[in-house]
Structure formats: structure tokens, C-alpha cells
Design a protein around this motif. Structure first.
Motif, PDB file in Angstrom:
ATOM      1  N   ASN A  20      -4.624 -14.474  10.300  1.00 25.57           N
ATOM      2  CA  ASN A  20      -4.592 -13.072  10.700  1.00 25.57           C
ATOM      3  C   ASN A  20      -3.351 -12.445  10.060  1.00 25.57           C
ATOM      4  OD1 ASN A  20      -4.238 -10.579  11.981  1.00 25.57           O
ATOM      5  ND2 ASN A  20      -5.090 -11.318  13.904  1.00 25.57           N
ATOM      6  N   ILE A  21      -3.570 -11.541   9.112  1.00 30.88           N
ATOM      7  CA  ILE A  21      -2.456 -10.910   8.403  1.00 30.88           C
ATOM      8  C   ILE A  21      -2.234  -9.467   8.846  1.00 30.88           C
ATOM      9  CG2 ILE A  21      -2.693 -12.458   6.428  1.00 30.88           C
ATOM     10  CD1 ILE A  21      -3.967 -10.067   4.898  1.00 30.88           C
ATOM     11  N   GLU A  26       0.536  -4.131   8.845  1.00 30.43           N
ATOM     12  CA  GLU A  26       1.114  -3.070   9.677  1.00 30.43           C
ATOM     13  C   GLU A  26       2.596  -2.854   9.351  1.00 30.43           C
ATOM     14  OE1 GLU A  26      -1.690  -3.252  13.659  1.00 30.43           O
ATOM     15  OE2 GLU A  26       0.000  -4.641  13.521  1.00 30.43           O
ATOM     16  N   LYS A  27       3.306  -3.928   9.049  1.00 33.68           N
ATOM     17  CA  LYS A  27       4.720  -3.821   8.660  1.00 33.68           C
ATOM     18  C   LYS A  27       4.855  -3.012   7.374  1.00 33.68           C
ATOM     19  CE  LYS A  27       8.708  -6.760   7.577  1.00 33.68           C
ATOM     20  NZ  LYS A  27       8.914  -6.659   6.148  1.00 33.68           N
ATOM     21  N   THR A  28       4.016  -3.296   6.394  1.00 27.59           N
ATOM     22  CA  THR A  28       4.037  -2.547   5.138  1.00 27.59           C
ATOM     23  C   THR A  28       3.707  -1.080   5.385  1.00 27.59           C
ATOM     24  OG1 THR A  28       3.449  -4.513   3.856  1.00 27.59           O
ATOM     25  CG2 THR A  28       3.023  -2.384   2.822  1.00 27.59           C
ATOM     26  N   LEU A  38      -5.150   5.861   3.083  1.00 33.22           N
ATOM     27  CA  LEU A  38      -5.973   4.648   2.973  1.00 33.22           C
ATOM     28  C   LEU A  38      -5.098   3.456   2.658  1.00 33.22           C
ATOM     29  CD1 LEU A  38      -8.918   6.023   0.809  1.00 33.22           C
ATOM     30  CD2 LEU A  38      -8.961   5.520   3.265  1.00 33.22           C
ATOM     31  N   CYS A  39      -5.503   2.315   3.159  1.00 32.12           N
ATOM     32  CA  CYS A  39      -4.805   1.054   2.923  1.00 32.12           C
ATOM     33  C   CYS A  39      -5.799   0.070   2.309  1.00 32.12           C
ATOM     34  CB  CYS A  39      -4.268   0.506   4.238  1.00 32.12           C
ATOM     35  SG  CYS A  39      -3.499  -1.130   4.093  1.00 32.12           S
ATOM     36  N   LEU A  40      -5.491  -0.382   1.101  1.00 34.24           N
ATOM     37  CA  LEU A  40      -6.288  -1.396   0.410  1.00 34.24           C
ATOM     38  C   LEU A  40      -5.580  -2.737   0.556  1.00 34.24           C
ATOM     39  CD1 LEU A  40      -8.430  -2.357  -1.779  1.00 34.24           C
ATOM     40  CD2 LEU A  40      -6.620  -1.887  -3.434  1.00 34.24           C
ATOM     41  N   VAL A  41      -6.334  -3.767   0.942  1.00 38.17           N
ATOM     42  CA  VAL A  41      -5.806  -5.127   1.006  1.00 38.17           C
ATOM     43  C   VAL A  41      -6.768  -5.998   0.223  1.00 38.17           C
ATOM     44  CG1 VAL A  41      -5.061  -7.017   2.506  1.00 38.17           C
ATOM     45  CG2 VAL A  41      -4.929  -4.656   3.341  1.00 38.17           C
TER      46      VAL A  41
END
Length: 139
Positions: A20-21, A26-28, A38-41
Motif C-alpha cells: 500500500n503506497i 499523499e506525502k508527495t 490530477l495525480c498519475l502513479v
């Protein structure tokens, strides 16, 4: 428009592992100061995955059993890819099933998840260094 790029580094102690990352992402996001966007992982390796699901140990065992049925590691000789000297063809197939990346909306400075949703790094050929890209864009 603002952006933030971060790289998460992993070296799992086993070939198969689900991590679970969400807290790392969330820190980033918090460091970025972005409130809407938007957040791309995405996994930057062809034998690991990024996906969203529930953080429940029974479900994780089910994923492992299901993936091993769909793309069993052994016998090694069943895969043409392994003729190259590699022994990770199953990991490539598992990655195709579980996916390369996720995109999550950012609303009011938070990842905009549905109930129980969490971000996972799926490792299918571990015990070596791997990277995951986190890129957040917005205002």
C-alpha cells in the motif's frame, strides 16, 4: 499550472508482494501544494504494477492465488520469453493483468477516492531495485 514529480524506490524481499503506497503518494501531494488537479502513479518496470483496490489481506491472498493460476511461474519452460535466459515471463503477464498506472483526481488538496480505495504497488519479480513515478499537475 503547477506540477510535482517524485520517484518512489522499492526493493522487495520476495518475488511477489503487494504494498500500500497511498501514504507515500499523499506525502508527495502535500509537498506539491496542489489543491485541484490530477495525480498519475505508474510503475516504470515491466514486471510490476500500480492499481487501486481495498487494503484487505484476504483479498491480497486472493489476488496472488488468482494471478498464479492465470500466469503460473512454473514450469519455466512454458514461456518463450524465458528462452532468452530470463525466468520472469509470468511477471510480465501479471503486470498486464493488474495494470501499469492509475490516475486519481485531486480535490481540495486530497486524493479523491471512493470508499476503501487505496493505491498499491504490485511486485511480481522482486528482489531488485524498481521505481514508481508520481506526477501531480494542477493548481
Amino acid at each position: 499550472m503547477k506540477f510535482k514529480t517524485d520517484y518512489l524506490l522499492f526493493n522487495t524481499p520476495s518475488k511477489f508482494q503487494l504494498l500500500n503506497i497511498t501514504p507515500l503518494v499523499e506525502k508527495t501531494l502535500k509537498e506539491s501544494g496542489i489543491k485541484e488537479g490530477l495525480c498519475l502513479v505508474n510503475s516504470m518496470h515491466i514486471s510490476s504494477s500500480i492499481f487501486i483496490n481495498d487494503d484487505e489481506v484476504g483479498l491480497h491472498r486472493d489476488f496472488q492465488k488468482w494471478l498464479e493460476k492465470l500466469a503460473p511461474h512454473e514450469p519455466i519452460g512454458q514461456y518463450s520469453h524465458n528462452d532468452t535466459g530470463e525466468e520472469n515471463a509470468d511477471a510480465h503477464l501479471k503486470r498486464q493483468i493488474m495494470g501499469r498506472e492509475v490516475v486519481i483526481a485531486v480535490t481540495s488538496g486530497k486524493l479523491d477516492f471512493g470508499p476503501w480505495e487505496q493505491i498499491f504497488y504490485g511486485e511480481f519479480d522482486g528482489m531488485r531495485n524498481k521505481r514508481v513515478l508520481v506526477k501531480i499537475i494542477g493548481e
